[in-house]
Scaffold this active site. Structure first.
Site, short mmCIF file in Angstrom:
data_model
loop_
_atom_site.label_atom_id
_atom_site.label_comp_id
_atom_site.label_asym_id
_atom_site.label_seq_id
_atom_site.Cartn_x
_atom_site.Cartn_y
_atom_site.Cartn_z
NE ARG A 268 15.40 -25.36 -34.13
CZ ARG A 268 15.64 -26.22 -35.12
NH1 ARG A 268 16.50 -27.20 -34.97
NH2 ARG A 268 14.99 -26.11 -36.27
CG HIS A 272 20.52 -26.09 -35.88
ND1 HIS A 272 20.52 -26.91 -34.79
CD2 HIS A 272 21.81 -26.05 -36.31
CE1 HIS A 272 21.74 -27.36 -34.56
NE2 HIS A 272 22.54 -26.84 -35.47
CE1 TYR A 281 13.61 -27.90 -39.12
CE2 TYR A 281 14.82 -26.88 -40.93
CZ TYR A 281 14.62 -27.06 -39.57
OH TYR A 281 15.41 -26.38 -38.68
#
Length: 373
Positions: A268, A272, A281
């Site tokens: 990805r 998200h 992160y």
């Protein structure tokens, strides 16, 4: 036009090794595979260009949707940047009578199934409960509850068996869903009753901000063996490999071979959803390593090496992508705000007294504000 009924042999391969099946390298080099090559023997250069076009169009409208959200035109959007090959390769293996159950990120699959530009933004604009009629494109309304679509897919697949048809079903989900009980229940039922369903996990390395290594100590595809379900682990950034693996799984389903588990290993590249900040992160070096495996760039390299992608064709593809994105923006602006009480429409086939009570109470609440600016 890609064929959806390819069945070169009765010997169905699996690929459960840690190294994922790969037919096109990140450098654009075609790797021969005596087991899987027969499954994509019909895919010539023209069809490879068509797969390339699909991915370019999907990436462009995905980018447009993110921009619409940033500009306040959509409430939310789940980007699929980097996962184009996993979605296009699998979706183009399907027949029109197959049925698809997805989560919220599979807009590339929806495009392949025939969803129109405006269909893709209705829900995220907040003007409808669904973007399309599931019957018209063979794809259910995307499911936001993680993993629950796998139960729906298994149930539909069992219905196909009862109806005596050879249609197959594909359930799409992410790596995070493999830790949900719904998926495990679905796989138990599918294995027990030989359901013609393909469980397709897009392992994009992140379940929101949780890395896949935290919940899976081994390749996710290994989990399928515990249910007696064969698995194929495939390079999810290789559209040709995904197409071949999905054809294998669908052929097994159509011939009463039962379910198959596919793990498409991808990444990805964005957040998200547009409410997420992946810079908090994600290691930039890790993202850069995956960017070098970009699914569109690798197929473009292969096509250029074969002299199969002209400047004229490239321009046509770009024009089509821009037109689709423009239609999405125009359609988004043109969506009407629904009448507030319409939220109670279509909840049940036959309205219930309880629903009528709720509607009446909400109408009274809204009436309190009549005449206010």
């Amino acid at each position: 036009m890609l064929r959806a009924d390819v069945s070169p042999s009765r010997a169905l391969p699996t690929h459960q090794q840690a190294e994922a099946l790969q037919l096109v390298t990140p450098e654009g080099v075609r790797r021969a595979d005596p087991v899987y090559d027969p499954w994509i023997a019909d895919v010539d250069d023209e069809q490879l260009v068509a797969l390339y076009e699909d991915m370019v169009v999907v990436r462009r409208f995905d980018t447009e949707a993110v921009a619409l959200q940033r500009q306040g035109q959509l409430g939310l959007w789940p980007p699929l940047l980097g996962q184009e090959a996993a979605q296009i390769g699998s979706a183009r293996a399907l027949r029109t009578d197959d049925f698809v159950f997805t989560s919220y990120r599979e807009n590339g699959v929806a495009y392949c199934r025939g969803a129109q530009p405006t269909d893709l933004v209705r829900v995220w604009r907040g003007t409808a409960l669904a973007g399309w009629d599931p019957r018209s494109i063979g794809m259910a309304t995307p499911q936001v509850m993680i993993g629950s679509q796998t139960l729906h897919a298994t149930g539909y697949a069992l219905g196909c068996v009862k109806d005596g048809v050879d249609s197959a079903v594909v359930a799409y989900f992410g790596d995070g869903a493999t830790s949900k009980g719904d998926l495990h229940e679905a796989m138990v039922f599918a294995a027990s009753f030989h359901a013609p369903v393909v469980f397709l996990c897009q392992n994009n390395q992140w379940a929101i901000s949780e890395p896949v290594g935290l919940q899976a100590q081994r390749p996710i595809a290994d989990r399928a063996a515990g249910y007696g379900i064969p698995a194929i682990r495939v390079d999810g950034n290789d559209v040709l490999a995904v197409l071949a693996a999905t054809r294998v799984a669908l052929d097994r389903a159509r011939r009463d071979g039962g379910p198959t588990f596919l793990e498409a290993v991808t990444y990805r590249m964005g957040p998200h959803t547009t409410s997420d900040d992946p810079t908090r992160y994600v290691d930039p070096d890790d993202r850069a390593r995956w960017a070098a495996k970009d699914p569109i760039a690798r197929l473009e390299r292969l096509l250029h090496a074969r002299d199969a992608l002209s400047e004229e064709r490239t321009a046509e593809i770009k024009e089509k992508a821009e037109a689709f994105a423009a239609a999405m923006r125009s359609g988004c602006y043109g969506l009407d705000v629904p009448e507030p009480l319409s939220v109670f429409d279509h909840v049940y086939v036959d309205p219930t007294p309880e629903l009528a009570r709720q509607r009446s109470q909400h109408a009274a609440y809204l009436a309190m504000y009549d005449g206010e600016a």
